[in-house]
Design a protein around this motif. Structure first.
Motif, mmCIF file in Angstrom:
data_model
loop_
_atom_site.group_PDB
_atom_site.id
_atom_site.type_symbol
_atom_site.label_atom_id
_atom_site.label_comp_id
_atom_site.label_asym_id
_atom_site.label_seq_id
_atom_site.Cartn_x
_atom_site.Cartn_y
_atom_site.Cartn_z
ATOM 1 N N GLU A 744 35.755 27.954 19.392
ATOM 2 C CA GLU A 744 37.097 27.651 19.437
ATOM 3 C C GLU A 744 37.816 27.743 20.885
ATOM 4 N N LYS A 745 37.449 28.828 21.549
ATOM 5 C CA LYS A 745 38.013 28.956 22.798
ATOM 6 C C LYS A 745 37.589 27.864 23.649
ATOM 7 N N GLU A 746 36.185 27.328 23.826
ATOM 8 C CA GLU A 746 35.845 26.208 24.492
ATOM 9 C C GLU A 746 36.350 25.042 24.150
ATOM 10 N N LEU A 747 36.623 24.604 22.697
ATOM 11 C CA LEU A 747 37.383 23.653 22.346
ATOM 12 C C LEU A 747 38.783 23.563 22.783
ATOM 13 N N ASP A 748 39.488 24.657 22.795
ATOM 14 C CA ASP A 748 40.946 24.612 23.030
ATOM 15 C C ASP A 748 41.162 24.401 24.609
ATOM 16 N N ALA A 752 43.043 21.164 26.129
ATOM 17 C CA ALA A 752 44.000 21.371 26.970
ATOM 18 C C ALA A 752 43.785 20.280 28.447
ATOM 19 N N GLY A 753 42.435 20.187 28.577
ATOM 20 C CA GLY A 753 41.837 19.300 29.850
ATOM 21 C C GLY A 753 42.183 17.856 29.533
ATOM 22 N N ILE A 754 41.743 17.501 28.334
ATOM 23 C CA ILE A 754 42.134 16.059 27.990
ATOM 24 C C ILE A 754 43.701 15.821 28.022
ATOM 25 N N ALA A 755 44.326 16.758 27.353
ATOM 26 C CA ALA A 755 45.773 16.646 27.361
ATOM 27 C C ALA A 755 46.598 16.477 28.582
ATOM 28 N N ALA A 756 45.766 17.183 29.369
ATOM 29 C CA ALA A 756 46.317 17.214 31.075
ATOM 30 C C ALA A 756 46.105 15.785 31.734
ATOM 31 N N VAL A 781 49.224 18.262 21.593
ATOM 32 C CA VAL A 781 48.454 19.421 21.569
ATOM 33 C C VAL A 781 48.985 20.007 20.057
ATOM 34 N N ASP A 782 47.816 20.903 19.577
ATOM 35 C CA ASP A 782 48.215 21.560 18.288
ATOM 36 C C ASP A 782 48.427 22.887 18.091
#
Length: 877
Positions: A744-748, A752-756, A781-782
């Protein structure tokens, strides 16, 4: 004489005159919702006065614990400022239930005061009700009181009622002239004056009427006598001291306060008031908590909390800033030990409750001061110069602030107090504190039985079936002569093996039968006078009043209930052994399928402690100890050290249930023959039910076995799914959860990288407002954490400026505002986000440099982000 000797002499006198000495009832009325607390000696005899209950005696005497701090009789605010007002006091009295009346009551009163206590006859005065000529004749002709020392007064002074409803009647009061030294100096000073010269000693109530909720007076079946003589007042006269606070039952508490505060009585009026308040309230708190009342925000607990907090805040007035009330309570235990040894036995529990409340209130005091100062600042900003009554009341009611403290604080602020508004709020609170329910009435059909002393003979300790005769049948509150198939019915029989719900144990179920008759009994209850009432439905045939019937208890249900009841006694023992002797039973439910046990404790027991408790109970079950029951006089039982429960009302004879040498309780319930009959004890739940009250839920016997088997099956099913041995399931689940958390941490992080990357921006994407760059963006972001991470990235790139981001899904909106450090003196992120969030139906706030908010209207996000520029522009001006 000491105070304890005065109490003893009073009771001994009436015992010698054929009165039954009856133990003081609990301060919590057992079956009278019209009262918050017992406030007079006659409360426990109320049904006897109403003719609803016939006792085994017609004369009684008591020294009754009383509290007057709520409802109609409320002396709380006067305590400390007068010589005689108390919240807690003892009312000594003698009672006649249709036996003797005015003549004997007057004879007894005069004889005990003059010959027993040695009061001078020429100093005694008498008051009577306006038109009570009979009382006048008895006092003048029989006793010899001169005409000029017999005064007549109206209903306010000489007609006594315990509450708005219930027994009442004219009364006659005996007063003593303590001399001019105690007087007001006025030429017309006489009986009835507010000064302390003519002191009322004893009130003789000639109980003749029952007042209903409409005010109507109905003559009682038999005129009776109810008298009340305040112990503290009587002791002050005998010890010849100026006030009740100087007697040996109270003065040692004040001496303790002197030692703790390093102040001395007589140094100042303010200090004396504080010491009186603390002394009185220490007594009230000790006795109320001893009778099962705990501080809370409603009902009896609310009144107790007010009493304790009043004492604590008066302690502040004399420099007592650390917890002290639990120490003064210990003095109460010592003084009262001869008459109330149960206080000493419950010492650790009572002092724990008091100290917890003291610590809690110390924190509350600080909160209250903060609230007052914040409100004063707000009122000034609005140009107002009056503190609202509602605020004064909130400070008084919630934080224990007296009006004087508020007045002192605002004195230098040039502000007035809205005391009218405060008085209105206080009156509303007084109405809330009143017990408004009417005294529980009993169906006339049952009343006729109990009034004639007819009580069902319970034989259920020895048998589950017996023959008997139908005495009364009731349907829809009315007596009926017969009932037939399909009708619901309540039945009272001469003899019954059915246990009526009491002491937390549910009522028995079973059948009542005869030839061509079957009644299915679904519940059995006791009415307030002790009648056992069977509730059920006629399944077959017809039943008539007077029929001979067979009563049969459902034996399987009875045995299961008995296992659970004996288990509660073992649990009570285990809790006290492991958690400490402050533990007391505070309620229970004993049913065939489960048990529930409420107890006093101030923190949540951890799983390891619960295992120890469960293990100790099961060890006692394995020892297969005999469960011994003995019936004895209640006073004898109390002397043996048997545990009595807060809420129970005990009769003259009680059953004592003992388990070896470690458990002895007063208990009328049904029990196993040996502890081994319980089989297995399993705790299935532990929770909090109120402040300082914990609850354990448990199973025994086949129910416990079934629970364990199902739990084991679930464990094995889980092991099969995980392809592990059952012993390794916990470790495997921990590994799975740890791995999932890492994913989950890796997914978050990836999100975040994709959103940036997806939100490329340039100088053209920002808008400059008054020389400040402002970036407003809608992002994908969710989670709030991801939104914060993204905002920080934009802030780093921006170097100086304001970042406003918004994100949405189908049901909610996320917003964040970030202000770089160099601009926080011009822009406040919390204020900006709060205004933007209002557009999307939400709210929020935070620090000047970063604030988040949420909303419930995703369709308004674009509008909110558009408004962001306007909000920043307004803030820049």
């Amino acid at each position: 004489m000491t105070g304890n000797e005065v109490r003893r002499k009073f009771l001994d006198y009436f015992e010698k005159h054929n009165h039954r000495v009856v133990r003081s009832s609990s301060l919590v009325p057992s079956d009278d919702p019209t009262l918050l607390f017992v406030n007079a000696g006659m409360v426990q005899f109320k049904r006897a006065f109403l003719g609803e209950e016939k006792r085994s005696y017609v004369r009684a005497t008591t020294a009754q614990k009383c509290v007057r701090a709520g409802g109609k009789h409320n002396d709380l605010e006067n305590v400390g400022y007068t010589a005689r007002h108390h919240t807690f006091f003892e009312m000594m009295g003698n009672f006649s239930f249709g036996d003797y009346f005015k003549e004997k009551a007057i004879d007894f009163g005069w004889d005990l005061l003059t010959n027993g206590f040695g009061l001078p006859e020429d100093k005694l005065w008498v008051s009577i009700y306006l038109d009570d000529d009979e009382a006048h004749e008895l006092w003048h002709k029989n006793i010899g009181v001169p005409e000029n020392r017999i005064l007549r007064f109206g209903e306010e002074d000489n007609f006594w009622a315990m509450g708005d409803t219930g027994p009442c009647g004219p009364c006659s009061e005996i007063h003593i002239d303590r001399g001019e030294a105690y007087g007001c100096g006025k030429h017309d000073c006489q009986v009835g004056c507010d000064c302390d010269r003519f002191l009322e000693i004893w009130n003789l109530v000639f109980m003749q009427f029952d007042r209903d909720v409409s005010g109507k007076l109905t003559p009682l079946p038999k005129p009776s006598i109810d008298t009340g003589l305040g112990l503290e007042r009587m002791v002050s006269i005998i010890q010849n001291v100026p006030s009740n606070y100087d007697i040996d039952l109270i003065r040692p508490i004040m001496n303790k306060v002197e030692n703790l505060s390093e102040k001395r009585l007589g140094e100042s009026w303010e200090s004396d008031v504080a010491m009186k308040v603390i002394a009185d309230h220490s007594r009230a708190a000790a006795f109320l908590i001893g009778d099962g009342v705990l501080p809370s925000n409603e009902g009896r607990g609310y009144v107790l909390r007010r009493i304790m907090r009043r004492a604590i805040r008066y302690g502040r007035n004399i420099g007592l800033t650390r917890p002290f009330l639990h120490e003064t309570a210990r003095v109460v235990f010592d003084i009262m030990k001869p008459a109330y040894p149960e206080l000493t036995e419950a010492a650790s529990y009572i002092t724990n409750v008091i100290e917890n409340e003291e610590v809690r209130f110390s924190e509350t005091l600080d909160h209250g001061l903060r609230l007052l100062n914040e409100n004063l600042l707000s009122l000034k900003e609005k140009g107002q110069n009056q503190v609202p009554g509602e605020l004064i009341f909130k400070l008084y009611d919630t934080y224990g602030f007296p009006v004087d403290i508020v007045r002192d604080i605002v004195r230098d602020e040039d502000m007035a107090l809205d005391l009218d508004g405060f008085d209105q709020a206080m009156e509303a609170q007084r109405q809330r504190s009143k017990a408004i329910a009417a005294f529980t009435t009993i169906s006339d059909a049952y009343k006729n039985l109990s009034a004639h002393g007819i009580m069902a003979n319970f034989v259920g300790y020895d048998t589950a079936s017996c023959q008997s005769k139908v005495l009364v049948m009731v349907r829809d509150g009315q007596e009926v002569q017969e009932a037939s198939k399909g009708q619901s019915i309540e039945i009272v029989t001469e003899v019954t093996p059915f246990y009526g719900e009491a002491g937390g144990q549910v009522g028995d179920t079973g059948t009542i039968s005869a030839d061509n008759l079957e009644i299915q009994i679904s519940d059995t209850v006791k009415d307030p006078t002790g009648l056992i009432i069977h509730k059920g439905e006629v399944i077959k045939g017809t039943v008539n009043k007077g029929d001979d019937v067979t009563l049969t208890v459902d034996d399987r249900q009875r045995l299961a209930t008995a296992r659970n009841h004996t288990a509660t006694h073992l649990l009570h023992f285990a809790l006290r052994k492991i958690l400490g002797d402050h533990v007391k039973q505070a309620g229970s439910l004993v049913a065939p399928d489960r048990l529930r046990f409420d107890f006093t404790h101030f923190s949540q027991p951890d799983s390891e402690t619960l295992e120890k408790i469960e293990t100790l109970v099961n060890e006692k079950i394995l020892e297969n100890l005999p469960v011994q029951t003995v019936e004895m006089e209640s006073e004898e039982a109390f002397k043996t050290g048997a545990t009595a429960l807060f809420e129970e009302k005990y009769g003259d004879r009680v059953r004592v249930v003992s388990l070896a040498d470690f458990s002895k309780e007063l208990c009328g319930g049904t029990h196993s023959h040996r502890t081994g009959d319980i089989g297995l004890f399993k705790i299935v739940g532990e929770s909090s039910v109120a402040s300082g009250i914990r609850r354990i839920e448990a199973l025994t016997g086949t129910a416990a076995l079934d629970y364990v088997q199902k739990s084991v099956k679930r464990l094995h099913d889980a092991a099969l799914l995980l392809k592990e041995h059952p012993d390794a399931v916990t470790h495997r689940i921990e590994k799975i959860l740890s791995h999932q958390k890492a994913l989950e941490k890796e997914l978050d992080h990836l999100k975040a990288g994709i959103a940036a990357q997806s939100v490329e921006w340039s100088v053209e994407d920002t808008k400059t407002i008054d020389g400040v760059r402002v970036l407003v963006k809608k992002v994908s972001v969710d989670k709030p954490a991801a939104l914060r991470d993204l905002a920080d990235r934009f802030k780093e790139k921006l170097k100086s400026g304001v970042v406003i981001l918004g994100s949405t899904d189908t049901i909610k909106v996320l917003l964040i505002v970030v202000v770089t450090k160099d601009l926080t003196n011009r822009f406040h992120a919390g204020k900006i986000v709060k205004e933007i969030a209002s557009v999307v139906g939400g709210g929020g706030g935070g620090r000047p440099d970063m604030a988040q908010a949420g909303g419930s209207r995703p369709e308004k996000l674009d509008e909110a982000l558009e408004k962001a520029y306007e909000v920043v522009e307004k803030a820049a001006r």
